[in-house]
Design an enzyme around this catalytic site. Structure first.
Site, PDB file in Angstrom:
ATOM      1  N   ASN A   9      -7.444   4.459  -2.936  1.00  0.00           N
ATOM      2  CA  ASN A   9      -6.435   4.481  -1.872  1.00  0.00           C
ATOM      3  C   ASN A   9      -6.338   3.074  -1.301  1.00  0.00           C
ATOM      4  OD1 ASN A   9      -4.842   4.846   0.343  1.00  0.00           O
ATOM      5  ND2 ASN A   9      -6.263   6.202   1.440  1.00  0.00           N
ATOM      6  N   LYS A  11      -4.322   1.989   0.816  1.00  0.00           N
ATOM      7  CA  LYS A  11      -3.821   1.988   2.205  1.00  0.00           C
ATOM      8  C   LYS A  11      -2.694   0.936   2.326  1.00  0.00           C
ATOM      9  CE  LYS A  11      -8.238   3.834   3.545  1.00  0.00           C
ATOM     10  NZ  LYS A  11      -9.257   4.038   4.570  1.00  0.00           N
ATOM     11  N   HIS A 112      -4.349  12.461   4.941  1.00  0.00           N
ATOM     12  CA  HIS A 112      -5.420  11.481   5.187  1.00  0.00           C
ATOM     13  C   HIS A 112      -5.706  11.407   6.689  1.00  0.00           C
ATOM     14  CE1 HIS A 112      -7.629   7.726   5.409  1.00  0.00           C
ATOM     15  NE2 HIS A 112      -7.905   7.911   4.127  1.00  0.00           N
ATOM     16  N   GLU A 114      -6.134   9.009   8.571  1.00  0.00           N
ATOM     17  CA  GLU A 114      -5.315   8.007   9.274  1.00  0.00           C
ATOM     18  C   GLU A 114      -3.929   8.556   9.585  1.00  0.00           C
ATOM     19  OE1 GLU A 114      -6.034   4.871   6.428  1.00  0.00           O
ATOM     20  OE2 GLU A 114      -8.134   4.903   7.025  1.00  0.00           O
ATOM     21  N   GLU A 184     -13.295  13.785   3.331  1.00  0.00           N
ATOM     22  CA  GLU A 184     -13.502  12.450   3.878  1.00  0.00           C
ATOM     23  C   GLU A 184     -13.907  12.553   5.346  1.00  0.00           C
ATOM     24  OE1 GLU A 184     -11.224   9.363   1.405  1.00  0.00           O
ATOM     25  OE2 GLU A 184      -9.824  10.063   2.906  1.00  0.00           O
ATOM     26  N   GLY A 190     -14.237   3.617   6.270  1.00  0.00           N
ATOM     27  CA  GLY A 190     -14.114   2.214   6.674  1.00  0.00           C
ATOM     28  C   GLY A 190     -15.229   1.739   7.593  1.00  0.00           C
ATOM     29  N   SER A 230     -16.584   5.109   2.639  1.00  0.00           N
ATOM     30  CA  SER A 230     -17.564   4.055   2.369  1.00  0.00           C
ATOM     31  C   SER A 230     -18.254   4.186   1.015  1.00  0.00           C
ATOM     32  CB  SER A 230     -18.586   3.961   3.514  1.00  0.00           C
ATOM     33  OG  SER A 230     -17.945   3.582   4.712  1.00  0.00           O
TER      34      SER A 230
HETATM   35  P1  13P Z   1     -13.257   3.494   2.713  1.00  0.00           P
HETATM   36  O1  13P Z   1     -13.699   3.652   1.270  1.00  0.00           O
HETATM   37  O2  13P Z   1     -12.714   2.138   3.010  1.00  0.00           O
HETATM   38  O3  13P Z   1     -14.300   3.967   3.660  1.00  0.00           O
HETATM   39  O4  13P Z   1     -11.996   4.482   2.899  1.00  0.00           O
HETATM   40  C1  13P Z   1     -12.071   5.768   2.426  1.00  0.00           C
HETATM   41  C2  13P Z   1     -10.728   6.367   2.468  1.00  0.00           C
HETATM   42  O5  13P Z   1     -10.145   6.536   3.521  1.00  0.00           O
HETATM   43  C3  13P Z   1     -10.089   6.754   1.197  1.00  0.00           C
HETATM   44  O6  13P Z   1      -8.954   7.514   1.405  1.00  0.00           O
END
Ligand code: 13P
Length: 267
Positions: A9, A11, A112, A114, A184, A190, A230
């Protein structure tokens, strides 16, 4: 047996086409475990250019789509990009997964954290989007997960079950063949604070038990449940050994060469 699945992803990254091309070159040149299903998800403006340069074994996913296919919805993203429509448009054959795959965008990430947090998407909206995407022939990477506060108060299973409940109500049993669930935990996204493999396994098993009751034992057995938060080259192996961890959804590390090691976690 469930096919291992690794998604990247991106983003709202990378910040230039040149960066994206460099990223794709690393993947195109790498020795990848092709027993694993590999999907990368760039920002929507890069979907088509990325699809055109990436090797054919790697699939491309959108990061969001709207539940209405057209109309007065400024800024929203339809399930299939307009630019790939033609006489064989998947839109005129709404149930033709093969044609959509042929158009190159077979997957969409939905729900997601976010999107849920920053853009206030409710579980009901995520469920509507999931239904619309499946009707358009897309497969869905459906994200669920709890906050730190919810985990600490012991509400993880309840929160994740409620997020899934909305989708269970919206789609049919056979539609689950088009869904990959991404667990997740919000506190792991993150933050560099990965779930332990025991924590991931425990929640993945709880999701499978939920699916057994809420949908069917077959759907529970067949649906891939991948972990995100992560994940990196150092922690992916151990996580991948858990019986109910069927792959990963990778954020930050998918923008780095170590993404190759994560794709190859099962190798
Ligand atoms: P990170 O791997 O940066 O923690 O993000 C995970 C994520 O949100 C994948 O959709």
């Amino acid at each position: 047996p469930r096919q291992f699945f690794v998604g990247g992803n991106f983003k709202l990254n990378p910040t230039s086409r040149a960066q994206m091309q460099a990223l794709v070159k690393v993947l195109n040149d790498a020795d990848l475990d092709l027993n694993t299903e590999i999907v990368i998800s760039p920002p929507s403006i890069y979907l088509i250019p990325l699809k055109e340069i990436v090797r054919k074994e790697i699939k491309v996913a959108a990061q969001n789509c709207y539940y209405n296919d057209n109309g007065a919805f400024t800024g929203e993203i339809r399930c299939t990009p307009t630019s790939i429509q033609d006489d064989n448009s998947p839109l005129t054959h709404p149930n033709s997964a093969g044609q959509l795959a042929d158009a190159g965008i077979p997957y969409v990430i939905l729900g997601h954290s976010e999107r849920r947090t920053l853009f206030h998407e409710t579980s009901e909206e995520v469920a509507q989007k999931t239904k619309a995407a499946i009707a358009a022939g897309l497969s869905v990477i459906l994200c669920v997960g709890e906050t730190l506060q919810e985990r600490e108060s012991g509400a993880t299973t309840k929160v994740v079950s409620e997020q899934l409940d909305a989708v269970v109500k919206a789609i049919k049993e056979e539609d689950w063949a088009k869904v990959v669930i991404a667990y997740e935990p919000v506190w792991a996204i993150g933050t560099g604070k990965v779930a332990t493999s025991a924590q991931a396994q425990e929640t993945h098993l709880a999701i499978r038990e939920y699916l057994t009751k809420a949908v069917s034992p077959k759907v529970a057995e067949d649906t891939r449940i991948i972990y995100g938060g992560s994940v990196n080259a150092g922690n992916c192996k151990e996580l991948s050994l858990q019986p109910d961890v069927d792959g990963f959804l990778v954020g930050g590390a998918s923008l780095k060469p170590e993404f190759v090691d994560i794709i190859n976690a099962k190798k």
